[in-house]
Design a protein around this motif. Sequence first.
Motif, mmCIF file in Angstrom:
data_model
loop_
_atom_site.group_PDB
_atom_site.id
_atom_site.type_symbol
_atom_site.label_atom_id
_atom_site.label_comp_id
_atom_site.label_asym_id
_atom_site.label_seq_id
_atom_site.Cartn_x
_atom_site.Cartn_y
_atom_site.Cartn_z
ATOM 1 N N VAL A 1 -2.356 9.054 16.086
ATOM 2 C CA VAL A 1 -2.348 8.069 14.986
ATOM 3 C C VAL A 1 -1.409 8.583 13.910
ATOM 4 O O VAL A 1 -1.683 8.512 12.707
ATOM 5 C CB VAL A 1 -3.769 7.817 14.440
ATOM 6 C CG1 VAL A 1 -4.576 7.019 15.427
ATOM 7 C CG2 VAL A 1 -4.493 9.130 14.116
ATOM 8 N N LEU B 1 -5.650 2.580 10.433
ATOM 9 C CA LEU B 1 -5.915 1.609 11.484
ATOM 10 C C LEU B 1 -6.947 0.563 11.086
ATOM 11 O O LEU B 1 -7.406 -0.216 11.929
ATOM 12 C CB LEU B 1 -6.357 2.327 12.771
ATOM 13 C CG LEU B 1 -5.222 3.004 13.538
ATOM 14 C CD1 LEU B 1 -5.751 3.776 14.734
ATOM 15 C CD2 LEU B 1 -4.171 1.984 13.988
ATOM 16 N N TYR C 1 0.649 -1.337 15.980
ATOM 17 C CA TYR C 1 0.205 -0.249 16.859
ATOM 18 C C TYR C 1 -0.180 -0.796 18.231
ATOM 19 O O TYR C 1 0.174 -0.226 19.275
ATOM 20 C CB TYR C 1 -0.981 0.460 16.209
ATOM 21 C CG TYR C 1 -1.402 1.743 16.889
ATOM 22 C CD1 TYR C 1 -0.848 2.964 16.517
ATOM 23 C CD2 TYR C 1 -2.359 1.750 17.900
ATOM 24 C CE1 TYR C 1 -1.236 4.158 17.128
ATOM 25 C CE2 TYR C 1 -2.756 2.928 18.518
ATOM 26 C CZ TYR C 1 -2.194 4.130 18.121
ATOM 27 O OH TYR C 1 -2.582 5.300 18.726
#
Length: 468
Positions: free
Chosen positions: A137, A169, A178
């Motif tokens: 991430v 996120l 993403y």
Amino acid sequence: MKKLVIYMAVLLAAIGISSPEASAQDKEPERIYTIIVDRFLNGNDTNDVNVTEDMDEAMPFGGDFAGIENNLEYIQEMGFDTLMLSPVFEKADDDYLGYSVESYEEIEAAFGGAEAFRSLIDAAHARDMEVVVDMPVTATTGYETLDDPELNDIQQSYYDSVQTEFIDLRNADNQARYQEMAQAFVNTYDVDGLSMNIVQDGLDAASFMPEGVKTYGIVEDESITAQGFDHMTDPAMRDAIVEAFSTTDTEIPDYPTDGSLLLADHWFTERFTTHAVEANMFPGKRISQLTAYFYGYPGAIAFQYGTEVAFSGDDIPEIHPQMDLWTDQEVVDYIVSINEVFSKHPQMYQGEREVIKNEGGHYVQRYHASDVDFILNINDSSVTKNVEIPMEDEDEGKMLSGLLIGDLLRSGDMEGDAFLAVLDREETELYAVIEERGFNNGYLYAGLLIFGGFGIFVWMAARRSRRR
């Protein structure tokens, strides 16, 4: 010698066990072998970048996709059907773990690049193995960053050294971007699953993970909650497993029923073996008992590379040493042997399970299967243990046939309406409940011929020696 005894026990026990072809639903649980790509083996030194010979440095060692592909047989023989790889994307040259991502569109050249990555995946698929890749991430250009990632001490130490920022996120724009990136990666390379070390609370994988692949959430901190992953780890369960199997006489946790991914360590935790060493226990026996427990679980388990050769350590980089395939193979041989037994009976995982005993490191569970029931007996205590295994209505006229050690329990080995099983300290046995049988005359005659013939040979040699 021990390996020979195990193989003979499996062969003899198989005489009394029906082995129907496994049906579609009788697929074995996932057994995952987790690998730090750089720290496995160097299969192609022409792609080495910033490789150090100092094993104490947090620098690349040169491990690559070719090194993994060359050793798929080794991994598969232990029963692992899935590879879980550390990040494979283009990264900073001085980073060995792979979370300092510079581009999600490129495969790291130091690992062999896209061609070698495809070759590894194709070779794994040819063996009916799956490939899971850990998705970082890491915030690259265009992502909104996360202000307060939740990291354990090992993660904090590592991420401070590579100066990484994280993707938020829970941001809708980030989620869409993403997900598109991850979907393109899956489609391009035909990977079977994606995992993620979760560093943010309250995530829903459905909002940012692609479709059509399995997803695995690795949680290092009990304060983190997440949903939407096919499998997730439970930090409390990991702690209980480590506490139970790093020593003896400690209560073994019941298998979870929520599909949790079981593991004893991962690449941002201390090594399992470290706890065994601190408790002055023999690591090989601790790892063997842990593996038997894992293989009895009807869900997914993850086993970190090098655990089978007793890697230890509690901080980076010592927790990620270079893989060693040339060390003592006793534990590896044991894992191969128990895999051969468990993999022959996938039906045991499909039915109901019943815990018969769980006390002081002695764990006994019955698997109610469609044809033959099984009983797993783990004595992880420091003394010999016995247990009365209740005889059920359908057990009339049956016996317990040990598949790992070769223990046989007949109707004469009973206390009332229960089989009396006795197991040495730090041992595991898996029984099949089969129709009671007498001695096999064929084996008896063969044994008499072999030992009788050997006796005659010794007598004749001695007689001949006396004449001389």
